[in-house]
Write an enzyme that holds these catalytic residues in place. Structure first.
Site, mmCIF file in Angstrom:
data_model
loop_
_atom_site.group_PDB
_atom_site.id
_atom_site.type_symbol
_atom_site.label_atom_id
_atom_site.label_comp_id
_atom_site.label_asym_id
_atom_site.label_seq_id
_atom_site.Cartn_x
_atom_site.Cartn_y
_atom_site.Cartn_z
ATOM 1 N N CYS A 86 -40.027 22.641 30.405
ATOM 2 C CA CYS A 86 -38.800 22.880 31.156
ATOM 3 C C CYS A 86 -37.757 21.798 30.866
ATOM 4 O O CYS A 86 -38.009 20.611 31.073
ATOM 5 C CB CYS A 86 -39.108 22.933 32.655
ATOM 6 S SG CYS A 86 -37.652 22.966 33.709
ATOM 7 N N CYS A 116 -36.651 19.897 33.991
ATOM 8 C CA CYS A 116 -37.691 18.943 34.403
ATOM 9 C C CYS A 116 -37.587 17.644 33.599
ATOM 10 O O CYS A 116 -37.738 16.542 34.148
ATOM 11 C CB CYS A 116 -39.079 19.558 34.222
ATOM 12 S SG CYS A 116 -39.347 21.079 35.168
#
Length: 422
Positions: free
Chosen positions: A19, A22
């Site tokens: 991600c 993230c």
């Protein structure tokens, strides 16, 4: 972790290794953990790969990445604010502390009032209203602080019609909750947790959707100090301040810097400065039908929305959804080509090239097949004409009654040819 997590208060970042958001959060998260440790906070900071421990992620209702949750006993609180160090730490300290924080003195009250732009206070003893206040605090502590105080702790300018009471202090004044006028306490607190006038961004606009209010925004350029930009912002501020009693239950006021976000939201190009009123519940919006010159014009525009005479645009109907899909696809293509033309050519050109080759192959195969079929049919027809030619001539002769006389030599020759043919 599952066995021991209830022994402590945990602030957890549920992430996925692939991600991008993230990865962007990771350095901020490291700073959060370091500062929480240095300040001696009881909150333990950690992170968990939700793809490796999917069962635990599902248990806590993780549906996207990154998801930040504070786990306190049997409760799990979602963080929905900006992903900055200070905002995350503020959230953790607020939720980890007591639901209702007492204010024992005027000095403490003044100190807290300086720190918080919006302040909810319960005044009085034990009552059903206090029980409801505690219940609402357990739900909305993720957004704001909740306090309790005795009547003698309140500032001198405060006048309460009766006790117990719930109050909100903001915008330099205070407002008392009235069950008959304001409805459910939870809904009232959810509406009043914002200041009357805001600097609105995309995240704030998303949060305002929970209040059920229409959002009146002056879309301006903060860097532009021209009279028009300043005037529209001042008009919105004046309406928010001077007409609060008329509009605060239905409207939230503010300004937005730049029109990029609002253009993507409305799927239209708004020329700034301008004023727009958004209904975030159904994606409708209202634009003034004439130039807003002063506060009276703005009040008239708002009243036309309330009485239904103003024309609503946008919405969440089928045509708008189709328009949204087309707009989003177009925006994605344009943004890819703007950021990286070579990548855009590869991403979109390669599939188009493959599809073109496939179409060409299909069309070519059909054309060749049609030609072969035509040639075969022509050949068969030619053979049939050659084989049946004699019989057709004979039938024609019989039909017309035409007979040809032959000499003996010619007849003999014909008999010989017919025998050879047989």
């Amino acid at each position: 972790f599952k066995e021991n997590r209830k022994d402590d208060i945990w602030l957890i970042d549920f992430y996925a290794p692939w991600c991008g958001h993230c990865k962007k959060l990771e350095p901020v998260w490291n700073e959060v953990g370091l500062e929480m440790k240095n300040m001696g906070s009881p909150v333990k900071v950690g992170k968990m790969d939700a793809t490796s421990f999917s069962s635990i992620a599902s248990e806590f209702g993780v549906r996207g990445y990154p998801t930040i949750k504070l786990l306190k006993g049997d409760l799990a609180y979602n963080y929905r604010g900006p992903r900055t160090k200070d905002d995350i730490i503020e959230f953790a300290n607020r939720v980890a502390g007591p639901l209702i924080r007492p204010l024992p003195s005027q000095h403490m009250f003044e100190h807290v009032q300086k720190r918080h732009r919006v302040l909810f206070v319960y005044v009085g003893g034990e009552s059903p209203l206090k029980e409801k206040y505690i219940e609402v605090a357990s739900e909305l502590i993720v957004y704001t602080y909740f306090f309790s105080a005795s009547e003698d702790v309140l500032p001198e300018y405060v006048t309460l019609p009766e006790l117990p009471a719930v109050m909100v202090f903001k915008d330099g004044t205070y407002f008392v909750y009235d069950e008959y006028e304001d409805g459910d306490l939870s809904s009232w607190i959810n509406r009043e947790r914002f200041q009357g006038y805001l600097n609105v961004d995309g995240f704030t606009l998303y949060e305002l959707g929970d209040t059920g209010k229409l959002v009146a925004i002056a879309v301006i350029d903060d860097k532009n100090s021209s009279v028009e930009h300043t005037r529209l912002k001042s008009i919105i501020q004046e309406v928010a301040r001077d007409y609060r009693d008329h509009f605060h239950r239905d409207f939230q006021f503010g300004h937005m810097d730049g029109n990029d976000y609002i253009n993507s939201l409305l799927m239209d190009d708004l020329t700034i400065p301008t004023i727009v009123v958004l209904n975030t519940s159904n994606q409708q919006y209202f634009l003034p039908d004439r130039h807003i010159e002063n506060t009276e014009d703005m009040v008239q525009f708002i009243n036309s929305i309330l009485d239904g005479t103003a024309k609503a645009q946008g919405g969440d109907g089928l045509l708008q959804r189709i328009k949204r899909i087309i707009y989003d696809a177009k925006s994605t293509v344009v943004s890819v080509f703007k950021s990286s033309p070579l990548l855009g050519c590869f991403v979109f050109g390669l599939p188009l090239g493959v599809i073109s080759i496939m179409c060409y192959g299909i069309c070519t195969a059909d054309t060749d097949g049609g030609v072969d079929e035509h040639e075969t049919a022509k050949k068969e027809n030619g053979d049939r004409e050659f084989t049946d030619e004699g019989s057709e001539e004979e039938q024609e002769e019989e039909k017309n009654g035409k007979y040809t006389e032959f000499s003996d030599g010619e007849l003999t020759q014909k008999d010989i040819m017919e025998k050879k043919k047989d």
